[in-house]
Design a protein around this motif. Sequence first.
Motif, PDB file in Angstrom:
ATOM      1  N   LYS A 276       0.605  -1.132  -0.092  1.00 13.38           N
ATOM      2  CA  LYS A 276       0.241   0.183  -0.039  1.00 13.38           C
ATOM      3  C   LYS A 276       1.071   1.645  -0.276  1.00 13.38           C
ATOM      4  O   LYS A 276       2.192   1.140   0.883  1.00 13.38           O
ATOM      5  N   ASN A 277       0.705   1.666  -0.717  1.00 13.62           N
ATOM      6  CA  ASN A 277       1.318   2.538  -0.925  1.00 13.62           C
ATOM      7  C   ASN A 277       0.893   4.576  -0.386  1.00 13.62           C
ATOM      8  O   ASN A 277      -0.874   4.815  -0.444  1.00 13.62           O
ATOM      9  N   THR A 278       1.319   4.737   0.573  1.00 12.50           N
ATOM     10  CA  THR A 278       1.129   5.797   2.011  1.00 12.50           C
ATOM     11  C   THR A 278       1.748   6.733   2.149  1.00 12.50           C
ATOM     12  O   THR A 278       2.326   7.428   2.868  1.00 12.50           O
ATOM     13  N   ALA A 279       2.402   7.566   1.308  1.00 17.26           N
ATOM     14  CA  ALA A 279       3.260   8.404   0.611  1.00 17.26           C
ATOM     15  C   ALA A 279       2.864   9.525   1.049  1.00 17.26           C
ATOM     16  O   ALA A 279       1.780   9.844   0.788  1.00 17.26           O
ATOM     17  N   TRP A 280       3.240  10.694   1.318  1.00 22.01           N
ATOM     18  CA  TRP A 280       2.926  11.455   2.363  1.00 22.01           C
ATOM     19  C   TRP A 280       3.191  13.052   1.490  1.00 22.01           C
ATOM     20  O   TRP A 280       3.789  13.204   0.589  1.00 22.01           O
ATOM     21  N   THR A 281       1.527  13.578   0.953  1.00 24.64           N
ATOM     22  CA  THR A 281       1.914  15.024   0.657  1.00 24.64           C
ATOM     23  C   THR A 281       1.830  15.876   1.236  1.00 24.64           C
ATOM     24  O   THR A 281       0.573  16.348   1.862  1.00 24.64           O
ATOM     25  N   ASP A 282       2.782  17.050   1.535  1.00 28.68           N
ATOM     26  CA  ASP A 282       2.672  17.322   1.794  1.00 28.68           C
ATOM     27  C   ASP A 282       2.547  18.763   1.081  1.00 28.68           C
ATOM     28  O   ASP A 282       2.542  18.989   0.338  1.00 28.68           O
ATOM     29  N   PRO A 283       0.878  20.073   1.925  1.00 28.23           N
ATOM     30  CA  PRO A 283       0.112  20.478   1.260  1.00 28.23           C
ATOM     31  C   PRO A 283       0.823  21.743   1.391  1.00 28.23           C
ATOM     32  O   PRO A 283       1.059  22.765  -0.055  1.00 28.23           O
ATOM     33  N   ALA A 284       2.167  22.611   1.609  1.00 26.40           N
ATOM     34  CA  ALA A 284       2.672  23.346   2.055  1.00 26.40           C
ATOM     35  C   ALA A 284       3.736  23.415   0.419  1.00 26.40           C
ATOM     36  O   ALA A 284       4.094  24.280   0.018  1.00 26.40           O
ATOM     37  N   GLN A 285       3.669  22.762  -0.272  1.00 27.19           N
ATOM     38  CA  GLN A 285       5.090  22.020  -1.187  1.00 27.19           C
ATOM     39  C   GLN A 285       4.192  22.247  -2.126  1.00 27.19           C
ATOM     40  O   GLN A 285       4.942  22.320  -3.631  1.00 27.19           O
ATOM     41  N   LEU A 286       2.588  22.054  -2.396  1.00 28.92           N
ATOM     42  CA  LEU A 286       1.878  22.486  -3.864  1.00 28.92           C
ATOM     43  C   LEU A 286       1.624  23.862  -3.529  1.00 28.92           C
ATOM     44  O   LEU A 286       1.175  24.695  -3.414  1.00 28.92           O
ATOM     45  N   ARG A 287       2.226  24.399  -5.063  1.00 30.26           N
ATOM     46  CA  ARG A 287       2.859  26.064  -5.409  1.00 30.26           C
ATOM     47  C   ARG A 287       1.094  26.374  -6.378  1.00 30.26           C
ATOM     48  O   ARG A 287       1.061  25.753  -6.934  1.00 30.26           O
ATOM     49  N   PRO A 288       1.021  27.479  -5.844  1.00 31.75           N
ATOM     50  CA  PRO A 288      -0.355  27.814  -7.111  1.00 31.75           C
ATOM     51  C   PRO A 288       0.247  28.613  -8.211  1.00 31.75           C
ATOM     52  O   PRO A 288       1.739  28.691  -8.104  1.00 31.75           O
ATOM     53  N   GLU A 289      -0.250  28.058  -9.271  1.00 32.95           N
ATOM     54  CA  GLU A 289       0.278  28.479 -10.564  1.00 32.95           C
ATOM     55  C   GLU A 289      -0.078  30.073 -10.635  1.00 32.95           C
ATOM     56  O   GLU A 289      -0.817  30.455 -10.540  1.00 32.95           O
ATOM     57  N   THR A 290       0.917  30.296 -11.247  1.00 29.84           N
ATOM     58  CA  THR A 290       1.270  32.344 -11.175  1.00 29.84           C
ATOM     59  C   THR A 290       1.362  32.488 -12.867  1.00 29.84           C
ATOM     60  O   THR A 290       1.794  31.662 -13.338  1.00 29.84           O
ATOM     61  N   VAL A 291       1.070  33.195 -13.461  1.00 27.52           N
ATOM     62  CA  VAL A 291       0.904  33.986 -14.996  1.00 27.52           C
ATOM     63  C   VAL A 291       1.697  35.201 -14.917  1.00 27.52           C
ATOM     64  O   VAL A 291       1.690  36.196 -13.899  1.00 27.52           O
ATOM     65  N   THR A 292       2.404  35.938 -16.304  1.00 24.23           N
ATOM     66  CA  THR A 292       2.970  37.495 -15.779  1.00 24.23           C
ATOM     67  C   THR A 292       1.516  38.264 -16.812  1.00 24.23           C
ATOM     68  O   THR A 292       1.079  37.384 -17.194  1.00 24.23           O
ATOM     69  N   LYS A 293       1.584  39.628 -16.311  1.00 22.63           N
ATOM     70  CA  LYS A 293       0.977  40.180 -17.576  1.00 22.63           C
ATOM     71  C   LYS A 293       0.976  40.132 -18.326  1.00 22.63           C
ATOM     72  O   LYS A 293      -0.034  40.081 -19.521  1.00 22.63           O
ATOM     73  N   GLU A 294       2.292  39.645 -19.613  1.00 26.46           N
ATOM     74  CA  GLU A 294       2.657  39.553 -20.984  1.00 26.46           C
ATOM     75  C   GLU A 294       2.169  38.494 -21.175  1.00 26.46           C
ATOM     76  O   GLU A 294       0.909  38.146 -21.822  1.00 26.46           O
ATOM     77  N   GLU A 295       2.077  37.129 -20.238  1.00 25.10           N
ATOM     78  CA  GLU A 295       0.938  35.823 -20.979  1.00 25.10           C
ATOM     79  C   GLU A 295       0.408  36.522 -20.614  1.00 25.10           C
ATOM     80  O   GLU A 295      -0.828  35.682 -21.246  1.00 25.10           O
TER      81      GLU A 295
END
Length: 383
Positions: A333-352
């Motif tokens: 059984k895979n019980t690997a920990w996923t740390d929410p603190a390491q999940l970065r929100p997706e960002t875009v620039t003004k030019e994009e």
Amino acid sequence: MKYPRVLALGVFCASLAVCADVALVEEIIAKVNGDIVTRGEVDRGRRQLEAELHQQGLTGTRLQEGLDQRSKDILRDRIDQLLLVQKGKELNINIDPEISKFVARLQAESKIADPEKFQQYVREQTGMPFEDYKNDLKNNMLTERVIRDEVGRRVNVKREDQQKFYEEHKSEFMREERVYLREILISTDGKDAAGTAAAEKKAKDIAARAAKGEKFADLARDNSDAQTARQGGDIGGFEKGKLRGDIESQIWTQPRGFVTQPIKVSNGFLILRVEDHQKAGQASFEEVENEIMDKMFTPKMQPAIREYLTKLRENAFLEIKPGYIDSGAAPGKNTAWTDPAQLRPETVTKEEVANQTHRKRLLWMVPVPGTKSVKSKTSSSKN
């Protein structure tokens, strides 16, 4: 999946400057479907285990060895309970009536009629708020019901196997003569002559009621001042010579169901009932049938429970933080920990953003066949 807001906040804010002033209240170390296990729960479990081992008389090296050995299963046991409670809810098992009866009986035994005072009594006895105590009680009863319904009914011990066990272990069922008793104590501690007289009268009234056939265990539960009141006055069995001489002479030759008159003791008046009188010699199969069932059932039950809990783990969403081990983990059984603190929100620039807007606008333009110019789809369709 939902987690308590305060707990989740402490995790999700780890990489956000706006949360710099938020303190981490608890650390989540395991996620079990929609529930969590915190480090504080595991630490409390270790402290409770240490207190239990102290009560068993362990000290020094033996205490540390016992603590090291059994503390390995604290996280496992907590995950076990969460899985069983979740299963009980899934099966719509209702144990509210049992909880109400248990609490009512506990209140009757405490002889505290006032609800607030009774809740304070529970806090003093358990070290936890009354509602937390009730919640723990509910979870324990729910896990017991799930184990009984889902596992216990599948574990069978045939009668012929019990009889075979009896024949092979007859020497284990040799009995010394022993009398089994229940008690009711009406205390005179701290009472003056009038109080002592009142206690004696009460004891005589209770003895008379018991002699007439009123259930002795209920009388003990409702009236006895002894610690055994909660167990219906049960004090177990005694071999000849183990009781005070004047008490033994009153009950040793009496039949089952015999109730004594109040016996004056140092702290009150004692009433005894003969529950059973076991004769010396070889016990018959019928006499020890329940004992044999217990001896044979438990070795079968424990592996069956663990097998059931392994299946629950296999079908569960389960994550364990690094540094912590579930000693009951399901193989593979895979019980690997996923740390929410390491999940970065997706960002875009003004030019994009501007480019995306321009590209969207261009999608409405198509080239005119055979030319380098373009016209809008709307214009083309009109032509």
